[in-house]
Scaffold this active site. Structure first.
Site, short mmCIF file in Angstrom:
data_model
loop_
_atom_site.label_atom_id
_atom_site.label_comp_id
_atom_site.label_asym_id
_atom_site.label_seq_id
_atom_site.Cartn_x
_atom_site.Cartn_y
_atom_site.Cartn_z
N ASN A 8 0.87 -1.18 0.00
CA ASN A 8 0.00 0.00 0.00
C ASN A 8 0.91 1.23 0.00
O ASN A 8 1.54 1.53 1.02
CB ASN A 8 -0.89 -0.04 1.25
N LYS A 10 0.04 4.26 -0.17
CA LYS A 10 -0.59 5.44 0.46
C LYS A 10 -0.37 6.66 -0.44
O LYS A 10 -0.35 6.52 -1.65
CB LYS A 10 -0.05 5.61 1.89
N HIS A 92 -9.36 1.23 5.26
CA HIS A 92 -8.07 1.39 5.92
C HIS A 92 -8.25 2.33 7.11
O HIS A 92 -9.03 3.28 7.04
CB HIS A 92 -7.04 1.95 4.94
N GLU A 94 -6.56 4.67 8.15
CA GLU A 94 -6.30 6.09 7.84
C GLU A 94 -7.53 6.73 7.20
O GLU A 94 -7.80 7.91 7.41
CB GLU A 94 -5.05 6.20 6.95
N GLU A 164 -4.89 -4.82 10.72
CA GLU A 164 -3.84 -3.82 10.89
C GLU A 164 -4.06 -3.07 12.20
O GLU A 164 -4.86 -2.12 12.25
CB GLU A 164 -3.87 -2.81 9.74
N GLY A 170 3.23 2.16 10.81
CA GLY A 170 4.25 3.21 10.67
C GLY A 170 5.02 3.50 11.94
O GLY A 170 5.71 4.51 12.02
N SER A 209 3.93 -2.24 10.19
CA SER A 209 5.39 -2.31 10.42
C SER A 209 6.01 -3.64 9.98
O SER A 209 6.96 -4.12 10.61
CB SER A 209 5.73 -2.01 11.89
P1 13P Z 1 3.40 0.31 7.54
O1 13P Z 1 3.86 -0.97 6.90
O2 13P Z 1 4.11 1.51 7.00
O3 13P Z 1 3.39 0.22 9.03
O4 13P Z 1 1.87 0.53 7.09
C1 13P Z 1 0.97 -0.52 7.21
C2 13P Z 1 -0.27 -0.15 6.48
O5 13P Z 1 -1.00 0.72 6.91
C3 13P Z 1 -0.56 -0.84 5.22
O6 13P Z 1 -1.85 -0.59 4.78
#
Ligand code: 13P
Length: 249
Positions: A8, A10, A92, A94, A164, A170, A209
C-alpha cells in the site's frame, strides 16, 4: 491458498517511482506468492502497462460506493478496474480516521468493489487505547460484523481481510506472534460462523510495520495468509525480501 504480498503506497509515488515496479517485476519473474501493489490512483494505469505479462497485480487504495455521480475528487470501483486494477483496499484505518468512514460506509464500498469485479481488501484493527483496555477482539469482531456483506455472494478469494493494529502502522512496533495468531484465529472463527466452510479459503493479511527483518517471523503465525505492507513496499529492495519470505511461508 497462495499467500498474498500486498503493498500500500498510500499518498506516495510519482512517475520516477515506476522504476521500483520495474525492479520488483524483474526480481520476481515467477513468485511463489501473489504480488499486489496499490499505488496512488494516478499511477495505476501506467503501472498496469508496465506490469502487463508479469505476475504483479494492481489495486486501488479506496473507492466510492457509487458507480458514477457528482462526487468531486472521488473514484469509483469501475474506474479503478478500467485503469487496470484487480483489487481495492477499503476501510483502511487512515480513511476511517481521516474521513470518518464508518463500518456501514466500508461495507458499501466493499459491495461496490465486488460488484465491479474487484477483490475487496477490507481492513480492521484496534487503536492502542482499545488494546490497552483489553477490547481488541471486541473491536475486531464489531468491525467484521459491520464491514462485511451478510452473505458471501462472491468467490471466497474475492474477499480479503487485513488485520492492521492502528498502533503498529508506521511505528516500528508489532504485536507478538502469539497476539497476531490469536487475532487471526479469532477472525477465521468469526468468518466461518458467518459464511460457513468457504471462509476457510479467505485470505487474512497482517499489516503494520512489516519489514524484511520481521517478515518471516510474522508469516509463521497461524492463519496469516499474507501481508499488507506500507512503508516497506515503496522500495523494491525492501518489498522484494518480504515477497520472498511470503513465498517460503
Ligand atoms: P506500515 O507498513 O508503514 O506500518 O503501514 C501498514 C499499512 O497501513 C498498510 O496498509
Amino acid at each position: 491458498m497462495r499467500n498474498l504480498a500486498a503493498g500500500n503506497w498510500k499518498m506516495n509515488g510519482v512517475s520516477t517511482d515506476l522504476a521500483q515496479l520495474r525492479a520488483l517485476v524483474e526480481a520476481h519473474p515467477a513468485p511463489n506468492c501473489d504480488i499486489l501493489l496499490c499505488p496512488p490512483a494516478t499511477l495505476i494505469a501506467r503501472m498496469a502497462d508496465l506490469a502487463a505479462g508479469s505476475a504483479l497485480m494492481l489495486g486501488g487504495q479506496d473507492c466510492h460506493k457509487d458507480e458514477t455521480g457528482a462526487h468531486t475528487g472521488d473514484i469509483s470501483a469501475q474506474m479503478l478496474k478500467d485503469a487496470g486494477a484487480s483489487h481495492v483496499i477499503v476501510g483502511h484505518s487512515e480513511r476511517r480516521a481521516d474521513h470518518g468512514e464508518s463500518d456501514a460506509i466500508v461495507l458499501a464500498k466493499a459491495q461496490a468493489a465486488l460488484s465491479a469485479g474487484l477483490v475487496a481488501i477490507v481492513c480492521v484493527g484496534e487503536t492502542e487505547a482499545q488494546r490497552d483496555a483489553g477490547r481488541t477482539l471486541d473491536v475486531i469482531g464489531a468491525q467484521l460484523a459491520g464491514s462485511l456483506p451478510a452473505q458471501l455472494d462472491c468467490a471466497p478469494s474475492d474477499l480479503v481481510i487485513a488485520y492492521e493494529p492502528v498502533w503498529a502502522i508506521g511505528t516500528g512496533r508489532t504485536p507478538t506472534i502469539d497476539e497476531v495468531g490469536a487475532v487471526h484465529a479469532f477472525m477465521r472463527a468469526k468468518l466461518l460462523d458467518r459464511f460457513g466452510e468457504p471462509a476457510q479459503e479467505m485470505r487474512l493479511l497482517y499489516g503494520g510495520s512489516v519489514k524484511p527483518s520481521n517478515a518471516a517471523e510474522i508469516f509463521a503465525a497461524p492463519e496469516v495468509n499474507g501481508a499488507l505492507v506500507g512503508g516497506a513496499s515503496l522500495k523494491a529492495d525492501d518489498f522484494g525480501p518480504i515477497v520472498a519470505a511470503l513465498g517460503r511461508a
